[in-house]
Design a protein around this motif. Structure first.
Motif, PDB file in Angstrom:
ATOM      1  N   VAL A 406      37.463  63.233  84.336  1.00 13.92           N
ATOM      2  CA  VAL A 406      36.139  63.110  83.696  1.00 13.92           C
ATOM      3  C   VAL A 406      35.061  63.103  84.808  1.00 13.92           C
ATOM      4  CG1 VAL A 406      34.662  61.751  82.186  1.00 13.92           C
ATOM      5  CG2 VAL A 406      37.161  61.786  81.807  1.00 13.92           C
ATOM      6  N   ILE A 407      34.106  64.055  84.669  1.00 16.89           N
ATOM      7  CA  ILE A 407      33.070  64.234  85.704  1.00 16.89           C
ATOM      8  C   ILE A 407      31.696  63.997  85.082  1.00 16.89           C
ATOM      9  CG2 ILE A 407      32.066  65.829  87.379  1.00 16.89           C
ATOM     10  CD1 ILE A 407      34.735  67.331  87.359  1.00 16.89           C
ATOM     11  N   GLY A 408      30.912  63.163  85.767  1.00 14.50           N
ATOM     12  CA  GLY A 408      29.544  62.910  85.310  1.00 14.50           C
ATOM     13  C   GLY A 408      28.577  64.031  85.694  1.00 14.50           C
ATOM     14  N   PRO A 409      27.281  63.865  85.257  1.00 13.08           N
ATOM     15  CA  PRO A 409      26.279  64.930  85.562  1.00 13.08           C
ATOM     16  C   PRO A 409      26.079  65.147  87.052  1.00 13.08           C
ATOM     17  CG  PRO A 409      25.473  63.442  83.857  1.00 13.08           C
ATOM     18  CD  PRO A 409      26.720  62.801  84.387  1.00 13.08           C
ATOM     19  N   GLU A 410      26.316  64.145  87.841  1.00 19.54           N
ATOM     20  CA  GLU A 410      26.083  64.283  89.272  1.00 19.54           C
ATOM     21  C   GLU A 410      27.313  64.789  90.012  1.00 19.54           C
ATOM     22  OE1 GLU A 410      24.745  60.585  90.692  1.00 19.54           O
ATOM     23  OE2 GLU A 410      22.908  60.566  89.490  1.00 19.54           O
ATOM     24  N   GLY A 411      28.356  65.118  89.290  1.00 17.60           N
ATOM     25  CA  GLY A 411      29.554  65.659  89.927  1.00 17.60           C
ATOM     26  C   GLY A 411      30.526  64.597  90.408  1.00 17.60           C
ATOM     27  N   ALA A 420      31.215  55.922  81.416  1.00 21.45           N
ATOM     28  CA  ALA A 420      31.149  57.120  80.565  1.00 21.45           C
ATOM     29  C   ALA A 420      30.175  56.926  79.429  1.00 21.45           C
ATOM     30  CB  ALA A 420      32.550  57.453  80.046  1.00 21.45           C
ATOM     31  N   ALA A 421      30.066  55.668  78.902  1.00 16.05           N
ATOM     32  CA  ALA A 421      29.160  55.406  77.769  1.00 16.05           C
ATOM     33  C   ALA A 421      27.704  55.548  78.164  1.00 16.05           C
ATOM     34  CB  ALA A 421      29.447  54.013  77.211  1.00 16.05           C
ATOM     35  N   LYS A 422      27.397  55.458  79.401  1.00 19.35           N
ATOM     36  CA  LYS A 422      26.008  55.575  79.859  1.00 19.35           C
ATOM     37  C   LYS A 422      25.531  57.024  79.944  1.00 19.35           C
ATOM     38  CE  LYS A 422      26.179  51.370  82.680  1.00 19.35           C
ATOM     39  NZ  LYS A 422      26.049  50.818  84.039  1.00 19.35           N
ATOM     40  N   GLU A 423      26.491  57.944  79.978  1.00 19.09           N
ATOM     41  CA  GLU A 423      26.121  59.349  80.163  1.00 19.09           C
ATOM     42  C   GLU A 423      26.011  60.046  78.814  1.00 19.09           C
ATOM     43  OE1 GLU A 423      25.305  60.350  82.989  1.00 19.09           O
ATOM     44  OE2 GLU A 423      26.110  58.720  84.222  1.00 19.09           O
ATOM     45  N   ALA A 424      25.008  60.928  78.695  1.00 21.37           N
ATOM     46  CA  ALA A 424      24.828  61.704  77.452  1.00 21.37           C
ATOM     47  C   ALA A 424      25.727  62.917  77.421  1.00 21.37           C
ATOM     48  CB  ALA A 424      23.365  62.153  77.316  1.00 21.37           C
ATOM     49  N   ALA A 425      26.153  63.409  78.568  1.00 17.22           N
ATOM     50  CA  ALA A 425      27.009  64.581  78.629  1.00 17.22           C
ATOM     51  C   ALA A 425      27.989  64.393  79.767  1.00 17.22           C
ATOM     52  CB  ALA A 425      26.186  65.858  78.836  1.00 17.22           C
ATOM     53  N   LEU A 426      29.253  64.849  79.542  1.00 17.81           N
ATOM     54  CA  LEU A 426      30.312  64.760  80.532  1.00 17.81           C
ATOM     55  C   LEU A 426      31.029  66.087  80.604  1.00 17.81           C
ATOM     56  CD1 LEU A 426      31.763  61.272  79.503  1.00 17.81           C
ATOM     57  CD2 LEU A 426      30.296  61.742  81.476  1.00 17.81           C
ATOM     58  N   LEU A 435      35.609  71.603  80.294  1.00 13.42           N
ATOM     59  CA  LEU A 435      35.088  71.510  78.941  1.00 13.42           C
ATOM     60  C   LEU A 435      33.925  70.529  78.958  1.00 13.42           C
ATOM     61  CD1 LEU A 435      35.246  72.140  75.893  1.00 13.42           C
ATOM     62  CD2 LEU A 435      36.806  70.191  75.677  1.00 13.42           C
ATOM     63  N   ALA A 436      32.740  70.980  78.496  1.00 11.55           N
ATOM     64  CA  ALA A 436      31.555  70.128  78.445  1.00 11.55           C
ATOM     65  C   ALA A 436      31.522  69.412  77.124  1.00 11.55           C
ATOM     66  CB  ALA A 436      30.282  70.965  78.617  1.00 11.55           C
ATOM     67  N   VAL A 437      31.317  68.071  77.114  1.00 12.00           N
ATOM     68  CA  VAL A 437      31.259  67.265  75.916  1.00 12.00           C
ATOM     69  C   VAL A 437      30.029  66.385  75.965  1.00 12.00           C
ATOM     70  CG1 VAL A 437      33.766  67.271  75.643  1.00 12.00           C
ATOM     71  CG2 VAL A 437      32.664  65.449  76.972  1.00 12.00           C
ATOM     72  N   THR A 438      29.581  65.924  74.765  1.00 11.24           N
ATOM     73  CA  THR A 438      28.444  65.010  74.669  1.00 11.24           C
ATOM     74  C   THR A 438      28.902  63.734  74.052  1.00 11.24           C
ATOM     75  OG1 THR A 438      27.826  65.930  72.534  1.00 11.24           O
ATOM     76  CG2 THR A 438      26.819  66.923  74.459  1.00 11.24           C
TER      77      THR A 438
END
Length: 469
Positions: A406-411, A420-426, A435-438
């Motif tokens: 699982v990768i956050g927006p900042e890589g 993970a709950a803090k991010e709007a997209a992973l 695979l991009a998920v929201t």
């Protein structure tokens, strides 16, 4: 009493009657006037009378009526228009003249009179008296005032000359102009003496003056010229018509009439009087050679004026240089400091080299080949162990075994549920793709990454130690 004229006592009749021995019929007034007229004209067919003019007047027809008188008697006179047009002067009351003509009678008034055919001034004294009288009258009008005279142009391009085209005057003027400063000359030919001369001169001056500004033939200066002569020869230039034309001329004028002592009323009216026609040409233009010399002198003076400040500045600079200290004196302290620093630098280099040599000698034992080989093998073993650890810890190798990263927006890899709950997209990284998920959470403004410390560029040598440290 004669018998032909009976006494009143014998003439008692009321009606005129013939007398004994009287064979002449009574004459009419017209008849006796005619007899008197013929008698006078036959007896005095041509006379010359000298007297003073009085009651001069000109009729609208052009005829002139006057009276001639002396201390004891007066006689009327008349001059017909044709003769008045040929007069060389303007008749005025008080002038002493000699009138030539014939005596006749005027029956309408029972007077006798002289029909004047020619009129002349009675001697040079009368001519001078007329001249003075005319001068005073025109001066009273302000025609000769100095305040109305204009300055002549310094260098006229075109000069108009009013004179006779065949006399020596125009040749003298042209020759003098050619010697001094060749100029364009326009000659207006006129009579300068005799009947009609005054009208022609006045007409020429007015003709030049009437030319519009900018006209190619309009002169910048007008010269009215005539050679010398007697007062009678120059009289045309004393005529009122000529004087008024010169005074009213819109172009500056020079009067050059006569020679030296000759003076006419035209001289008073002109802006400048020249004693001779040749002098008029000298007044009209400067000498070209003198102008060239003057310009050359001005150029030299200008050059000296330009170079003078430079010369003065050079002199001041040289004086200040003399007062300034010598260069060796100014640089002596700095030269001494430089020599001292050079000495210290040489000593410091020698000391630093000696210390380095001592340190190298002390480390020589540690730099032998077996010891270096052992150190190299140990370093290689450590490097191999670190490489195996990096391979085992590489998250992508775990993905290859079937796990998901699982990768956050900042890589960065997200490892906890809270993160993970803090991010709007992973981004879910699988073995065979991403695979991009929201998560449904509103996106947050990304935080700027912290700047990384700059690494020295490849090949950059390490900082050199201070030689004097």
């Amino acid at each position: 009493m004669p018998a032909d004229f009976p006494s009143d006592s014998q003439d008692d009749s009321l009606v005129a009657k013939g007398r004994a021995g009287d064979n002449a019929a009574p004459l009419s007034i017209s008849e006796i006037s005619g007899l008197l007229k013929r008698t006078v004209e036959e007896r005095f067919g041509y006379v010359r009378l000298r007297g003073e003019l009085s009651g001069v007047k000109r009729a609208a027809s052009g005829h002139m009526y006057c009276a001639l008188k002396d201390e004891k008697a007066v006689i009327d006179g008349v001059m017909w228009r044709g003769n008045t047009q040929r007069l060389a002067f303007q008749p005025e009351d008080g002038l002493e003249v000699v009138a030539s003509g014939k005596l006749t009678t005027y029956p309408g008034r029972s007077k006798y009179q002289i029909v004047i055919e020619r009129m002349e001034l009675a001697g040079e004294g009368a001519l001078l008296a007329l001249l003075e009288k005319t001068r005073a009258r025109l001066a009273a009008e302000g025609l000769f005032d100095e305040g109305r005279k204009r300055a002549l142009p310094f260098l006229p391009r075109t000069i108009g000359v009013v004179t006779s085209p065949t006399g020596a005057v125009i040749r003298d003027i042209l020759h003098r102009l050619a010697d001094r400063f060749p100029s364009r000359v326009i000659v207006w030919p006129v009579l300068v003496q005799g009947q009609g001369a005054a009208d022609q001169v006045a007409g020429a001056v007015r003709g030049f003056s009437a030319l519009p500004e900018g006209h190619s033939d309009r002169p910048d200066l007008v010269i009215v010229a005539r050679g010398g002569g007697s007062i009678e020869d120059l009289w045309s230039f004393n005529e009122e018509a000529v004087v008024r034309a010169i005074a009213e001329c819109s172009i500056p004028t020079i009067s050059a009439v006569g020679h030296e002592t000759d003076t006419t009323l035209a001289d008073y009216a002109a802006d400048r009087r020249a004693p001779t026609p040749t002098a008029a040409a000298e007044i009209a233009v400067p000498v070209r050679q003198e102008l060239a010399a003057t310009l050359a002198d001005f150029g030299a003076r200008q050059q000296r004026a330009i170079l003078r400040p430079v010369q003065l500045g050079r002199e001041r600079l040289e004086a200040r240089v003399q007062r300034m200290p010598k260069l060796e004196v100014l640089l002596q302290p700095q030269a001494q400091r430089l020599d001292d620093a050079a000495t210290r630098l040489a000593n410091g280099l020698r000391d630093r080299a000696a210390r380095a040599r001592d340190r190298l000698q002390s480390d020589r034992a540690r730099l032998n080949a077996p010891l270096l080989k052992i150190r190299v093998e140990q370093a290689q073993q450590r490097l191999t162990a670190v490489s195996r650890l990096m391979v085992s810890l590489d998250p992508d190798n775990v993905v290859k075994r079937g796990y998901v990263r699982v990768i956050g927006p900042e890589g960065r890899t997200v490892t906890t549920h809270a993160a993970a709950a803090k991010e709007a997209a992973l981004t879910l990284k699988f073995r065979d793709g991403d695979l991009a998920v929201t998560t449904g959470k509103a996106p947050q403004a990304p935080t700027a990454p912290k700047p990384r410390a700059k690494r020295p560029a490849k090949g950059t040598p390490p900082a050199q130690d201070d030689l004097f440290g």
